[in-house]
Motif scaffolding. Structure first.
Motif, mmCIF file in Angstrom:
data_model
loop_
_atom_site.group_PDB
_atom_site.id
_atom_site.type_symbol
_atom_site.label_atom_id
_atom_site.label_comp_id
_atom_site.label_asym_id
_atom_site.label_seq_id
_atom_site.Cartn_x
_atom_site.Cartn_y
_atom_site.Cartn_z
ATOM 1 N N SER A 57 0.838 -1.309 0.034
ATOM 2 C CA SER A 57 0.141 -0.031 0.081
ATOM 3 C C SER A 57 0.793 1.191 0.104
ATOM 4 C CB SER A 57 -0.789 0.126 1.261
ATOM 5 O OG SER A 57 -1.776 1.184 1.193
ATOM 6 N N THR A 58 0.571 2.218 -0.887
ATOM 7 C CA THR A 58 1.114 3.434 -0.969
ATOM 8 C C THR A 58 0.327 4.531 -0.768
ATOM 9 O OG1 THR A 58 1.029 3.403 -3.465
ATOM 10 C CG2 THR A 58 3.249 2.774 -2.566
ATOM 11 N N TYR A 59 0.741 5.820 -0.342
ATOM 12 C CA TYR A 59 -0.125 6.739 -0.006
ATOM 13 C C TYR A 59 0.580 8.036 -0.273
ATOM 14 C CZ TYR A 59 1.946 6.224 4.410
ATOM 15 O OH TYR A 59 2.421 6.432 5.855
ATOM 16 N N TYR A 60 -0.075 9.335 -0.806
ATOM 17 C CA TYR A 60 0.412 10.162 -1.505
ATOM 18 C C TYR A 60 -0.092 11.551 -0.879
ATOM 19 C CZ TYR A 60 2.688 6.925 -4.636
ATOM 20 O OH TYR A 60 3.177 5.934 -5.212
ATOM 21 N N ALA A 61 0.628 12.784 -0.996
ATOM 22 C CA ALA A 61 -0.030 13.836 -0.806
ATOM 23 C C ALA A 61 -0.766 14.299 -2.107
ATOM 24 C CB ALA A 61 1.139 15.050 -0.440
ATOM 25 N N ASP A 62 -1.647 14.993 -1.856
ATOM 26 C CA ASP A 62 -2.520 15.491 -3.025
ATOM 27 C C ASP A 62 -1.770 16.329 -4.086
ATOM 28 O OD1 ASP A 62 -5.616 16.284 -1.192
ATOM 29 O OD2 ASP A 62 -4.748 14.181 -2.060
ATOM 30 N N SER A 63 -0.705 17.012 -3.724
ATOM 31 C CA SER A 63 0.083 17.714 -4.353
ATOM 32 C C SER A 63 0.987 17.071 -5.532
ATOM 33 C CB SER A 63 1.148 18.614 -3.666
ATOM 34 O OG SER A 63 1.709 17.986 -2.703
ATOM 35 N N VAL A 64 1.233 15.718 -4.940
ATOM 36 C CA VAL A 64 2.207 14.734 -6.037
ATOM 37 C C VAL A 64 1.386 13.566 -6.524
ATOM 38 C CG1 VAL A 64 4.100 15.345 -4.490
ATOM 39 C CG2 VAL A 64 3.008 13.392 -4.010
ATOM 40 N N LYS A 65 0.137 13.333 -6.233
ATOM 41 C CA LYS A 65 -0.460 12.289 -6.832
ATOM 42 C C LYS A 65 -0.552 12.447 -8.279
ATOM 43 C CE LYS A 65 -3.837 11.131 -3.063
ATOM 44 N NZ LYS A 65 -5.182 11.275 -2.792
ATOM 45 N N GLY A 66 -0.148 11.035 -9.032
ATOM 46 C CA GLY A 66 -0.225 10.875 -10.267
ATOM 47 C C GLY A 66 1.080 11.343 -10.994
ATOM 48 N N ARG A 67 2.190 12.190 -10.205
ATOM 49 C CA ARG A 67 3.361 12.348 -10.698
ATOM 50 C C ARG A 67 4.530 11.527 -10.058
ATOM 51 N NH1 ARG A 67 5.119 17.249 -9.923
ATOM 52 N NH2 ARG A 67 4.123 17.727 -7.827
ATOM 53 N N PHE A 68 4.164 11.566 -8.646
ATOM 54 C CA PHE A 68 5.325 10.519 -7.930
ATOM 55 C C PHE A 68 4.934 9.429 -7.739
ATOM 56 C CE2 PHE A 68 7.134 14.459 -5.674
ATOM 57 C CZ PHE A 68 7.588 15.261 -6.825
ATOM 58 N N THR A 69 5.849 8.366 -7.593
ATOM 59 C CA THR A 69 5.663 6.927 -7.414
ATOM 60 C C THR A 69 6.715 6.292 -6.431
ATOM 61 O OG1 THR A 69 4.658 6.379 -9.446
ATOM 62 C CG2 THR A 69 5.216 4.558 -8.330
ATOM 63 N N LEU A 70 6.242 5.916 -5.080
ATOM 64 C CA LEU A 70 6.912 5.271 -4.212
ATOM 65 C C LEU A 70 7.212 3.754 -4.310
ATOM 66 C CD1 LEU A 70 8.720 5.980 -1.816
ATOM 67 C CD2 LEU A 70 6.835 6.073 -0.501
ATOM 68 N N SER A 71 8.388 3.078 -4.294
ATOM 69 C CA SER A 71 8.409 1.832 -4.075
ATOM 70 C C SER A 71 9.444 1.310 -3.445
ATOM 71 C CB SER A 71 8.737 1.092 -5.579
ATOM 72 O OG SER A 71 10.039 1.633 -6.121
ATOM 73 N N ARG A 72 9.438 0.037 -2.975
ATOM 74 C CA ARG A 72 10.410 -0.345 -1.895
ATOM 75 C C ARG A 72 11.111 -1.967 -2.203
ATOM 76 N NH1 ARG A 72 8.230 -0.132 3.820
ATOM 77 N NH2 ARG A 72 10.187 -1.318 4.412
ATOM 78 N N ASP A 73 12.224 -2.246 -1.872
ATOM 79 C CA ASP A 73 12.787 -3.449 -2.139
ATOM 80 C C ASP A 73 13.376 -3.880 -0.634
ATOM 81 O OD1 ASP A 73 14.332 -5.761 -2.721
ATOM 82 O OD2 ASP A 73 15.009 -4.864 -4.559
ATOM 83 N N ASN A 74 12.462 -4.710 -0.034
ATOM 84 C CA ASN A 74 12.948 -5.299 1.331
ATOM 85 C C ASN A 74 14.329 -5.932 1.215
ATOM 86 O OD1 ASN A 74 10.894 -3.612 2.386
ATOM 87 N ND2 ASN A 74 9.531 -5.399 2.698
ATOM 88 N N ALA A 75 14.578 -6.726 0.184
ATOM 89 C CA ALA A 75 15.694 -7.479 0.095
ATOM 90 C C ALA A 75 16.950 -6.752 -0.141
ATOM 91 C CB ALA A 75 15.475 -8.194 -1.231
ATOM 92 N N LYS A 76 16.723 -5.542 -0.407
ATOM 93 C CA LYS A 76 17.867 -4.723 -0.775
ATOM 94 C C LYS A 76 17.925 -3.541 0.362
ATOM 95 C CE LYS A 76 18.733 -5.299 -5.458
ATOM 96 N NZ LYS A 76 18.407 -4.972 -7.106
ATOM 97 N N ASN A 77 16.555 -3.368 1.260
ATOM 98 C CA ASN A 77 16.685 -2.311 2.191
ATOM 99 C C ASN A 77 16.575 -0.903 1.392
ATOM 100 O OD1 ASN A 77 16.605 -4.559 3.982
ATOM 101 N ND2 ASN A 77 18.467 -3.545 5.291
ATOM 102 N N THR A 78 15.845 -0.547 0.430
ATOM 103 C CA THR A 78 16.054 0.746 -0.209
ATOM 104 C C THR A 78 14.418 0.937 -0.560
ATOM 105 O OG1 THR A 78 16.106 -0.543 -2.237
ATOM 106 C CG2 THR A 78 18.011 0.298 -1.099
ATOM 107 N N VAL A 79 14.307 2.463 -0.501
ATOM 108 C CA VAL A 79 12.933 2.700 -1.232
ATOM 109 C C VAL A 79 13.157 3.836 -2.112
ATOM 110 C CG1 VAL A 79 11.468 2.311 1.082
ATOM 111 C CG2 VAL A 79 12.902 4.718 0.769
ATOM 112 N N ASN A 80 12.498 3.780 -3.266
ATOM 113 C CA ASN A 80 12.652 4.842 -4.412
ATOM 114 C C ASN A 80 11.581 5.747 -4.658
ATOM 115 O OD1 ASN A 80 15.554 3.646 -5.028
ATOM 116 N ND2 ASN A 80 14.208 1.813 -5.312
ATOM 117 N N LEU A 81 11.795 6.798 -4.903
ATOM 118 C CA LEU A 81 10.655 7.921 -5.027
ATOM 119 C C LEU A 81 10.870 8.164 -6.432
ATOM 120 C CD1 LEU A 81 8.365 9.388 -4.101
ATOM 121 C CD2 LEU A 81 9.891 11.250 -3.591
#
Length: 123
Positions: A57-81
């Motif tokens: 589940s991801t959630y965004y501020a209204d100001s960035v919805k549709g433009r920003f995408t957040l993901s994570r890789d738990n195997a690599k301990n990283t999150v990417n925006l």
């Protein structure tokens, strides 16, 4: 000691894209909700995007919805925006943060913070 290190900031023209990354260490990364905040000069730090520990589940501020995408890789301990269609109002220092709460958006809900990375969008 929880450590978060951001990277990927820089200067981009309006309409362009940037990808921010956050590398985590020192704790069980997969137990935490991860999020990005930003702070522009003279303004309060504001929530941008968050992702639950499972990445389901991801959630965004209204100001960035549709433009920003957040993901994570738990195997690599990283999150990417992934930030697309950037505008001058997106200019700020962007911070990675970790929380034990399920879907927090308030600054006080986050227990660990990175040092921040500057994003500058020129018009």
């Amino acid at each position: 000691q929880v450590q978060l290190v951001e990277s990927g900031g820089g200067l981009v023209q309006a309409g362009g894209s940037l990808r921010l990354s956050c590398a985590a260490s020192g704790y069980t990364f997969s137990s935490y909700t991860m999020a990005w905040f930003r702070q522009a000069p003279g303004k309060e730090r504001e929530f941008v995007a968050g992702i639950t520990w499972s990445g389901g589940s991801t959630y965004y501020a209204d100001s960035v919805k549709g433009r920003f995408t957040l993901s994570r890789d738990n195997a690599k301990n990283t999150v990417n925006l992934q930030m697309n269609s950037l505008q001058p109002e997106d200019t700020a220092v962007y911070y990675c943060a970790a929380s034990l709460l399920p879907k927090p958006t308030g600054v006080r809900a986050f227990v660990s913070w990175g040092q921040g990375t500057q994003v500058t969008v020129s018009s």
